[in-house]
Design an enzyme around this catalytic site. Structure first.
Site, PDB file in Angstrom:
ATOM      1  N   TYR A  11      58.020  62.399  73.996  1.00  0.00           N
ATOM      2  CA  TYR A  11      57.546  61.085  73.541  1.00  0.00           C
ATOM      3  C   TYR A  11      57.937  60.865  72.071  1.00  0.00           C
ATOM      4  O   TYR A  11      58.482  59.806  71.706  1.00  0.00           O
ATOM      5  CB  TYR A  11      56.025  61.024  73.729  1.00  0.00           C
ATOM      6  CG  TYR A  11      55.324  59.914  73.003  1.00  0.00           C
ATOM      7  CD1 TYR A  11      55.401  58.599  73.458  1.00  0.00           C
ATOM      8  CD2 TYR A  11      54.564  60.171  71.856  1.00  0.00           C
ATOM      9  CE1 TYR A  11      54.747  57.577  72.786  1.00  0.00           C
ATOM     10  CE2 TYR A  11      53.904  59.162  71.185  1.00  0.00           C
ATOM     11  CZ  TYR A  11      54.004  57.861  71.644  1.00  0.00           C
ATOM     12  OH  TYR A  11      53.356  56.857  70.976  1.00  0.00           O
TER      13      TYR A  11
ATOM     14  N   LYS B 283      60.486  58.030  70.497  1.00  0.00           N
ATOM     15  CA  LYS B 283      60.051  57.034  69.509  1.00  0.00           C
ATOM     16  C   LYS B 283      60.912  57.114  68.235  1.00  0.00           C
ATOM     17  O   LYS B 283      61.179  56.089  67.594  1.00  0.00           O
ATOM     18  CB  LYS B 283      58.568  57.210  69.185  1.00  0.00           C
ATOM     19  CG  LYS B 283      57.652  56.779  70.322  1.00  0.00           C
ATOM     20  CD  LYS B 283      57.656  55.248  70.499  1.00  0.00           C
ATOM     21  CE  LYS B 283      56.690  54.777  71.555  1.00  0.00           C
ATOM     22  NZ  LYS B 283      56.550  53.331  71.652  1.00  0.00           N
TER      23      LYS B 283
HETATM   24  N1  LIG Z   1      47.101  54.844  70.964  1.00  0.00           N
HETATM   25  C1  LIG Z   1      47.665  55.469  69.933  1.00  0.00           C
HETATM   26  O1  LIG Z   1      47.032  56.274  69.227  1.00  0.00           O
HETATM   27  C2  LIG Z   1      49.112  55.199  69.575  1.00  0.00           C
HETATM   28  C3  LIG Z   1      49.627  55.868  68.459  1.00  0.00           C
HETATM   29  C4  LIG Z   1      50.949  55.645  68.101  1.00  0.00           C
HETATM   30  C5  LIG Z   1      51.725  54.754  68.829  1.00  0.00           C
HETATM   31  N2  LIG Z   1      51.197  54.110  69.913  1.00  0.00           N
HETATM   32  C6  LIG Z   1      52.080  53.166  70.621  1.00  0.00           C
HETATM   33  O2  LIG Z   1      51.399  51.958  70.879  1.00  0.00           O
HETATM   34  C7  LIG Z   1      51.827  51.410  72.127  1.00  0.00           C
HETATM   35  C8  LIG Z   1      50.619  51.164  73.012  1.00  0.00           C
HETATM   36  O3  LIG Z   1      49.907  52.373  73.152  1.00  0.00           O
HETATM   37  P1  LIG Z   1      48.513  52.447  73.914  1.00  0.00           P
HETATM   38  O4  LIG Z   1      47.743  53.571  73.318  1.00  0.00           O
HETATM   39  O5  LIG Z   1      47.905  51.099  73.994  1.00  0.00           O
HETATM   40  O6  LIG Z   1      49.007  52.905  75.364  1.00  0.00           O
HETATM   41  P2  LIG Z   1      48.302  52.809  76.797  1.00  0.00           P
HETATM   42  O7  LIG Z   1      46.861  52.438  76.671  1.00  0.00           O
HETATM   43  O8  LIG Z   1      48.654  54.063  77.516  1.00  0.00           O
HETATM   44  O9  LIG Z   1      49.075  51.571  77.455  1.00  0.00           O
HETATM   45  C9  LIG Z   1      50.444  51.684  77.699  1.00  0.00           C
HETATM   46  C10 LIG Z   1      50.918  50.348  78.205  1.00  0.00           C
HETATM   47  O10 LIG Z   1      52.328  50.447  78.465  1.00  0.00           O
HETATM   48  C11 LIG Z   1      52.539  49.983  79.789  1.00  0.00           C
HETATM   49  N3  LIG Z   1      53.729  50.579  80.382  1.00  0.00           N
HETATM   50  C12 LIG Z   1      53.973  51.876  80.640  1.00  0.00           C
HETATM   51  N4  LIG Z   1      55.172  52.009  81.222  1.00  0.00           N
HETATM   52  C13 LIG Z   1      55.699  50.757  81.325  1.00  0.00           C
HETATM   53  C14 LIG Z   1      56.893  50.236  81.864  1.00  0.00           C
HETATM   54  N5  LIG Z   1      57.803  51.024  82.430  1.00  0.00           N
HETATM   55  N6  LIG Z   1      57.095  48.902  81.803  1.00  0.00           N
HETATM   56  C15 LIG Z   1      56.168  48.074  81.252  1.00  0.00           C
HETATM   57  N7  LIG Z   1      55.003  48.513  80.734  1.00  0.00           N
HETATM   58  C16 LIG Z   1      54.774  49.842  80.779  1.00  0.00           C
HETATM   59  C17 LIG Z   1      51.268  50.366  80.559  1.00  0.00           C
HETATM   60  O11 LIG Z   1      51.193  49.641  81.763  1.00  0.00           O
HETATM   61  P3  LIG Z   1      50.451  50.216  83.092  1.00  0.00           P
HETATM   62  O12 LIG Z   1      48.989  49.838  82.964  1.00  0.00           O
HETATM   63  O13 LIG Z   1      51.150  49.525  84.194  1.00  0.00           O
HETATM   64  O14 LIG Z   1      50.633  51.705  83.117  1.00  0.00           O
HETATM   65  C18 LIG Z   1      50.236  49.959  79.515  1.00  0.00           C
HETATM   66  O15 LIG Z   1      50.033  48.583  79.520  1.00  0.00           O
HETATM   67  C19 LIG Z   1      52.820  52.402  72.719  1.00  0.00           C
HETATM   68  O16 LIG Z   1      54.134  51.975  72.413  1.00  0.00           O
HETATM   69  C20 LIG Z   1      52.506  53.693  71.987  1.00  0.00           C
HETATM   70  O17 LIG Z   1      53.616  54.538  71.886  1.00  0.00           O
HETATM   71  C21 LIG Z   1      49.911  54.312  70.303  1.00  0.00           C
END
Ligand SMILES: NC(=O)c1ccc[n+]([C@@H]2O[C@H](COP(=O)([O-])OP(=O)(O)OC[C@H]3O[C@@H](n4cnc5c(N)ncnc54)[C@H](OP(=O)(O)O)[C@@H]3O)[C@@H](O)[C@H]2O)c1
Length: 270
Positions: free
Chosen positions: A169, A173
């Site tokens: 991952y 990124k």
């Molecule tokens: N949370 C953190 O601490 C954190 C930290 C750093 C960066 N980020 C970044 O922030 C973003 C959101 O993170 P999050 O924590 O909100 O993640 P999350 O709750 O796991 O949600 C991930 C989202 O991405 C969607 N997704 C996954 N595969 C996909 C695909 N092939 N096509 C379209 N949509 C897809 C999922 O849809 P489904 O419901 O269909 O699976 C879900 O809506 C990500 O880019 C992540 O890398 C998050």
């Protein structure tokens, strides 16, 4: 009427972007999800929105045909333009690789799958999405493309904190940060703003962690605290994170294009 497209809007940070954008009745918001018929958290949130300005659109980062169909549907609804593209969807967690480091995978096959799967969604998917939406973005005076990244894509953070779990991952990124720079370089003369934006550590869990996940999380927090002693050790809520990130999104412009920024608009990830 500013238009926003959020990929990966079914839950977590993406859903929160939709919720906040929807608060302004003048905004036109497109919530792109893989399964429009099975998106319970978004469906529940839709009932609470005050204005009728959010449309759910089908789109999967792993399926270029669906990305093209999403762009066509959104272009029809906006009259052929898009102001903001938020590349939020990502492949984050694999059973085989989330809690371990590169030398520790159970097999070469599991490691390769993890690298390919994360690259497919987080890099190829984002490149395909940006290219597909470029004609709509070109018609906008705003032209902002925000791609969610992570402080784990900063090589200095990894070297100094030694947080090396979920490596595929993090590698994907770091690669998408280069994607953002590539688009910024190529389209510099067209007043685009491409930004890789890290949201900080955000609690988006939908179920309680297993004991192994909890131990890995606590170990990661301890390592981060050593590396970033100013941090309080508490993950942000999606609401807090998106509020911070929106301030950055509002502030950045073409002169910032290609940058990799934190939720504070700088390099302070925590
Ligand atoms: N949370 C953190 O601490 C954190 C930290 C750093 C960066 N980020 C970044 O922030 C973003 C959101 O993170 P999050 O924590 O909100 O993640 P999350 O709750 O796991 O949600 C991930 C989202 O991405 C969607 N997704 C996954 N595969 C996909 C695909 N092939 N096509 C379209 N949509 C897809 C999922 O849809 P489904 O419901 O269909 O699976 C879900 O809506 C990500 O880019 C992540 O890398 C998050």
């Amino acid at each position: 009427m500013p238009s926003y497209t959020v990929f990966g809007a079914s839950r977590g940070i993406g859903l929160e972007f939709v919720r906040q954008f929807a608060e302004d009745k003048d905004n036109q918001v497109f919530a792109v999800v893989r399964n429009p018929n099975n998106t319970p958290l978004l469906a529940e949130a839709m009932k609470t929105f005050k204005h009728n300005n959010v449309r759910i659109v089908k789109g999967d980062l792993d399926d270029l045909t669906s990305i093209k169909a999403a762009a066509a549907e959104i272009g029809d609804a906006t009259g052929g333009s898009l102001d903001y593209l938020i590349n939020n969807g990502a492949y984050i967690y694999s059973e085989g690789g989330a809690l371990i480091s590169l030398p520790d995978y159970s097999s070469e096959k599991v490691l390769e799958d993890d690298l390919f799967n994360t690259f497919r969604t987080n890099v190829v998917g984002v490149v395909n999405t940006i290219n597909t939406f470029l004609p709509l973005l070109r018609k906008s005076a705003i032209k902002k493309v925000i791609t969610l990244s992570t402080g784990l894509a900063d090589t200095d953070v990894i070297i100094r904190s030694r947080v090396t779990i979920n490596p595929a991952y993090a590698v994907s990124k770091a690669a998408v940060n280069m994607v953002v720079a590539q688009f910024a370089g190529r389209l510099q003369e067209e007043d685009f703003t491409f930004i890789a934006l890290a949201p900080r550590l955000v609690n988006t869990t939908t179920k309680p962690p297993t004991p192994e996940e909890l131990a890995a999380f606590q170990d990661t927090v301890q390592k981060f605290l050593k590396h970033s002693p100013q941090w309080d050790g508490v993950p942000l809520t999606p609401e807090q994170s998106v509020t911070y990130m929106r301030q950055v999104i509002d502030k950045v412009g073409p002169k910032d294009s290609g940058a990799f920024l934190s939720q504070f608009g700088n390099k302070q990830w925590l």
